[in-house]
Write a protein that holds these residues in place. Structure first.
Motif, PDB file in Angstrom:
ATOM      1  N   LEU A  13       0.816  -1.214   0.000  1.00 44.90           N
ATOM      2  CA  LEU A  13       0.000   0.000   0.000  1.00 44.90           C
ATOM      3  C   LEU A  13       0.854   1.271   0.000  1.00 44.90           C
ATOM      4  N   GLY A  14       2.171   1.098   0.063  1.00 48.37           N
ATOM      5  CA  GLY A  14       3.074   2.245  -0.033  1.00 48.37           C
ATOM      6  C   GLY A  14       3.544   2.802   1.293  1.00 48.37           C
ATOM      7  N   LEU A  15       3.163   2.167   2.415  1.00 49.62           N
ATOM      8  CA  LEU A  15       3.602   2.641   3.727  1.00 49.62           C
ATOM      9  C   LEU A  15       5.031   2.187   4.003  1.00 49.62           C
ATOM     10  N   LYS A  16       5.831   3.096   4.552  1.00 51.75           N
ATOM     11  CA  LYS A  16       7.244   2.784   4.808  1.00 51.75           C
ATOM     12  C   LYS A  16       7.613   2.919   6.279  1.00 51.75           C
ATOM     13  N   ASP A  17       6.867   3.726   7.023  1.00 50.26           N
ATOM     14  CA  ASP A  17       7.226   3.981   8.417  1.00 50.26           C
ATOM     15  C   ASP A  17       6.139   3.442   9.339  1.00 50.26           C
ATOM     16  N   PHE A  18       6.163   2.149   9.577  1.00 47.22           N
ATOM     17  CA  PHE A  18       5.202   1.529  10.488  1.00 47.22           C
ATOM     18  C   PHE A  18       5.918   0.508  11.357  1.00 47.22           C
ATOM     19  N   THR A  19       5.320   0.228  12.505  1.00 44.30           N
ATOM     20  CA  THR A  19       5.922  -0.704  13.451  1.00 44.30           C
ATOM     21  C   THR A  19       4.939  -1.813  13.795  1.00 44.30           C
ATOM     22  N   ILE A  20       5.396  -3.048  13.643  1.00 43.76           N
ATOM     23  CA  ILE A  20       4.619  -4.213  14.066  1.00 43.76           C
ATOM     24  C   ILE A  20       5.095  -4.572  15.464  1.00 43.76           C
ATOM     25  N   LYS A  21       4.281  -4.264  16.460  1.00 45.77           N
ATOM     26  CA  LYS A  21       4.656  -4.568  17.840  1.00 45.77           C
ATOM     27  C   LYS A  21       4.198  -5.977  18.194  1.00 45.77           C
ATOM     28  N   THR A  50      12.811 -17.262  14.913  1.00 45.97           N
ATOM     29  CA  THR A  50      13.530 -18.272  14.119  1.00 45.97           C
ATOM     30  C   THR A  50      12.821 -18.529  12.800  1.00 45.97           C
ATOM     31  N   TYR A  51      11.503 -18.680  12.846  1.00 48.52           N
ATOM     32  CA  TYR A  51      10.729 -18.883  11.612  1.00 48.52           C
ATOM     33  C   TYR A  51      10.926 -17.705  10.654  1.00 48.52           C
ATOM     34  N   LEU A  52      10.833 -16.487  11.187  1.00 45.87           N
ATOM     35  CA  LEU A  52      10.956 -15.310  10.336  1.00 45.87           C
ATOM     36  C   LEU A  52      12.341 -15.221   9.707  1.00 45.87           C
ATOM     37  N   ALA A  53      13.354 -15.606  10.473  1.00 44.75           N
ATOM     38  CA  ALA A  53      14.719 -15.584   9.934  1.00 44.75           C
ATOM     39  C   ALA A  53      14.862 -16.583   8.789  1.00 44.75           C
ATOM     40  N   GLN A  54      14.305 -17.777   8.978  1.00 48.69           N
ATOM     41  CA  GLN A  54      14.394 -18.801   7.934  1.00 48.69           C
ATOM     42  C   GLN A  54      13.582 -18.405   6.693  1.00 48.69           C
ATOM     43  N   LEU A  55      12.506 -17.658   6.899  1.00 47.58           N
ATOM     44  CA  LEU A  55      11.683 -17.199   5.783  1.00 47.58           C
ATOM     45  C   LEU A  55      12.279 -15.979   5.086  1.00 47.58           C
ATOM     46  N   GLY A  56      13.337 -15.418   5.673  1.00 45.68           N
ATOM     47  CA  GLY A  56      13.934 -14.216   5.097  1.00 45.68           C
ATOM     48  C   GLY A  56      12.986 -13.032   5.152  1.00 45.68           C
ATOM     49  N   SER A  57      12.217 -12.939   6.235  1.00 53.85           N
ATOM     50  CA  SER A  57      11.168 -11.922   6.341  1.00 53.85           C
ATOM     51  C   SER A  57      11.729 -10.508   6.314  1.00 53.85           C
ATOM     52  N   TYR A  58      11.131  -9.663   5.464  1.00 53.97           N
ATOM     53  CA  TYR A  58      11.519  -8.253   5.412  1.00 53.97           C
ATOM     54  C   TYR A  58      11.246  -7.568   6.740  1.00 53.97           C
ATOM     55  N   ALA A  59      10.181  -7.979   7.419  1.00 54.78           N
ATOM     56  CA  ALA A  59       9.827  -7.340   8.691  1.00 54.78           C
ATOM     57  C   ALA A  59      10.952  -7.487   9.707  1.00 54.78           C
ATOM     58  N   LEU A  60      11.691  -8.584   9.620  1.00 52.97           N
ATOM     59  CA  LEU A  60      12.762  -8.854  10.576  1.00 52.97           C
ATOM     60  C   LEU A  60      14.019  -8.055  10.253  1.00 52.97           C
ATOM     61  N   THR A  61      14.233  -7.764   8.985  1.00 47.84           N
ATOM     62  CA  THR A  61      15.489  -7.134   8.560  1.00 47.84           C
ATOM     63  C   THR A  61      15.359  -5.655   8.199  1.00 47.84           C
ATOM     64  N   THR A  62      14.107  -5.162   8.052  1.00 47.72           N
ATOM     65  CA  THR A  62      13.895  -3.792   7.599  1.00 47.72           C
ATOM     66  C   THR A  62      13.816  -2.829   8.782  1.00 47.72           C
ATOM     67  N   GLY A 117      15.222   4.442  12.194  1.00 50.40           N
ATOM     68  CA  GLY A 117      16.260   3.503  12.598  1.00 50.40           C
ATOM     69  C   GLY A 117      15.753   2.396  13.495  1.00 50.40           C
ATOM     70  N   GLN A 118      14.463   2.459  13.897  1.00 47.07           N
ATOM     71  CA  GLN A 118      13.860   1.414  14.720  1.00 47.07           C
ATOM     72  C   GLN A 118      13.521   0.204  13.853  1.00 47.07           C
ATOM     73  N   PRO A 119      13.614  -1.007  14.424  1.00 48.36           N
ATOM     74  CA  PRO A 119      13.229  -2.190  13.641  1.00 48.36           C
ATOM     75  C   PRO A 119      11.745  -2.168  13.310  1.00 48.36           C
ATOM     76  N   ARG A 120      11.383  -2.701  12.148  1.00 44.40           N
ATOM     77  CA  ARG A 120       9.972  -2.719  11.748  1.00 44.40           C
ATOM     78  C   ARG A 120       9.177  -3.668  12.649  1.00 44.40           C
ATOM     79  N   LEU A 121       9.784  -4.778  13.048  1.00 44.67           N
ATOM     80  CA  LEU A 121       9.164  -5.691  14.011  1.00 44.67           C
ATOM     81  C   LEU A 121       9.818  -5.448  15.355  1.00 44.67           C
ATOM     82  N   MET A 122       9.043  -5.066  16.370  1.00 45.46           N
ATOM     83  CA  MET A 122       9.613  -4.651  17.644  1.00 45.46           C
ATOM     84  C   MET A 122       8.941  -5.346  18.815  1.00 45.46           C
TER      85      MET A 122
END
Length: 468
Positions: free
Chosen positions: A174-182, A276-288, A293-298
């Motif tokens: 949807l074009g959002l770039k600055d959001f946090t999944i808590k 661990t699952y997210l790391a194996q899936l190469g999830s963008y939420a984990l690495t973005t 500068g805050q992690p997207r998944l927090m």
């Protein structure tokens, strides 16, 4: 006979074409993502049996259920004695049905009624309106859409990891770039309360800690004491205020704070497994990272939604560059169907707040032009002869998958082009006597004000190749 001024019930809204097109754009992104992850669409009736809904939302929720009067003479089975017993008693006599209050209870009812036909784990998504007899106010309506996705019949934490992925994919698309999944865990909250000697008080503790940014450590201390948390427990809680670093570092700090509390350690174990699952899936939420500068998944230990309902991981999503409440949330629950006599069905689900997402995209001007356009070409006609000539041209455009319409009468050119402007139609096709003789039609770009003479095949090629 007096004319009645038209109106709609308070707390409901009309959505004109421009808004519906944008809402459908949001729904489309969400549906495609859900289906990509194996979720299937489900629809349930607008009406449910009143007995199915009552007692599921607490006493306050029951008051907000829209009841439907029985057909015919709905008072025929009541007596003066019934009426004397009050409205609650009379309601059971005159109303057997109600409008659905949410999508969760109808989903649980569906699972129980169809348990022999359903393949478990059962993944479903549901996008439908719900009704609540609430007091209408800004941002709160009596009719609104919910957008739920749940998977039931499995304890696997892969489901939680995929929820994080779906949230991330929908909002990014949807074009959002600055959001946090808590993310947090019910067990962590219970473990914190137990570790400081205040078992079962996690709700009071989290409400106070959540205000840390606004009222500071001393303000939080004061509020905790006012809520009856002991001074010793408040002192033990203070290291939580300084949790910092990466998500992994926060988990390590919690490990020490929670000690040997069984619930706390269960929560940490589950959270690590999701990571661990997210790391194996190469999830963008984990690495973005967000622009801040805050992690997207927090990991957020103050997140405490639905304490009476959720039993495992809990989620909440906020957009950081807009003043808005959460736009998504959910969590793991252990007994969705127990209310209907089928205990032990674990599941995890979440919901998007479509109205809030709409407001965010509108404020940030993120709706693409293609989401605001219906018709792409308006054919302008000048007389009966040009109208008849235009009909096969119109059909050819539609056969090529291009949304087109012919102005239905030979009005003045200014009126027809004004119609195209008001409907945001990007192109007008002018067909007069010269164009019919040459076979070269005038294609006008309504925004640029430029026009070219092209054959219908050339026009189709151009419109097919150019972005919507």
């Amino acid at each position: 006979m007096s004319k009645e001024k038209p109106s709609i019930p308070k707390g409901t809204r009309d959505f004109g074409p421009a808004i519906v097109v944008k809402r459908n754009y949001i729904f489309g992104v969400i549906k495609r993502t859900f289906e990509k992850f194996g979720y299937l669409p489900l629809e349930t009736p607008a009406m449910e049996q009143l007995s199915v809904l009552t007692g599921k939302y607490g006493e306050e929720g029951d008051q907000l259920i829209f009841k439907i009067l029985n057909s015919g003479d709905f008072l025929s089975k009541t007596s003066a004695e019934d009426i004397a017993k009050g409205s609650k008693h009379v309601t059971r006599k005159i109303s057997e049905k109600a409008l659905r209050y949410d999508l969760t209870v109808p989903f649980a009812r569906f699972v129980v009624m169809n348990r022999n036909e359903i393949t478990f784990p059962f993944k479903r998504y549901q996008i439908q309106p719900v009704w609540r007899a609430d007091r209408p106010q800004k941002g709160r309506y009596r009719e609104f859409y919910q957008c739920d996705a749940d998977v039931v019949g499995t304890n696997s934490l892969l489901c939680e990891a995929e929820i994080v992925q779906m949230i991330d994919e929908v909002l990014s698309t949807l074009g959002l770039k600055d959001f946090t999944i808590k993310i947090n865990h019910r067990g962590v909250l219970a473990g914190i309360a137990e570790a400081i000697g205040e078992k079962g008080r996690e709700a009071d503790i989290c409400v106070a800690i959540d205000k840390l940014d606004k009222i500071g450590a001393e303000g939080v201390r004061k509020e905790l004491l006012e809520r009856g948390i002991s001074a010793e427990a408040v002192s033990k809680l203070e290291p939580l205020y300084d949790l910092a670093g990466s998500n992994e570092e926060k988990l390590e700090q919690l490990q020490a704070l929670l000690g040997e509390t069984a619930e706390g350690q269960r929560g940490l174990k589950d959270l690590r497994e999701v990571w661990t699952y997210l790391a194996q899936l190469g999830s963008y939420a984990l690495t973005t990272e967000n622009p801040s500068g805050q992690p997207r998944l927090m990991l957020d230990v103050t997140l405490a939604r639905g304490l009476s309902y959720y039993t495992g991981c809990i989620f909440e999503v906020k957009v950081n560059n807009v003043s808005m409440g959460s736009i998504s949330g959910g969590g793991r629950y252990d007994n969705l169907t127990g209310m209907f006599g089928m205990p032990g069905v674990s599941g995890v689900g979440f919901s998007f707040g479509v109205d809030r997402i709409y407001d965010v995209l509108e404020e940030l001007e993120l709706f693409p032009n293609s989401s605001q356009v219906g018709t792409r070409v308006l054919i302008v006609q000048f007389d009966k002869e040009s109208e008849l000539y235009a009909l096969p041209v119109l059909q050819k455009l539609r056969d090529a998958g291009i949304a087109a319409e012919l102005y239905p009468e030979a009005a003045k050119l200014k009126k027809q082009l004004g119609y195209a402007d008001q409907k945001n139609i990007p192109f007008a096709l002018l067909i007069g006597s010269e164009e019919m003789a040459s076979g070269k039609l005038k294609l006008r770009d309504m925004q640029a004000g430029e026009q070219r003479e092209l054959t219908i095949d050339e026009i189709i090629t151009q419109l097919t190749l150019s972005p919507a």
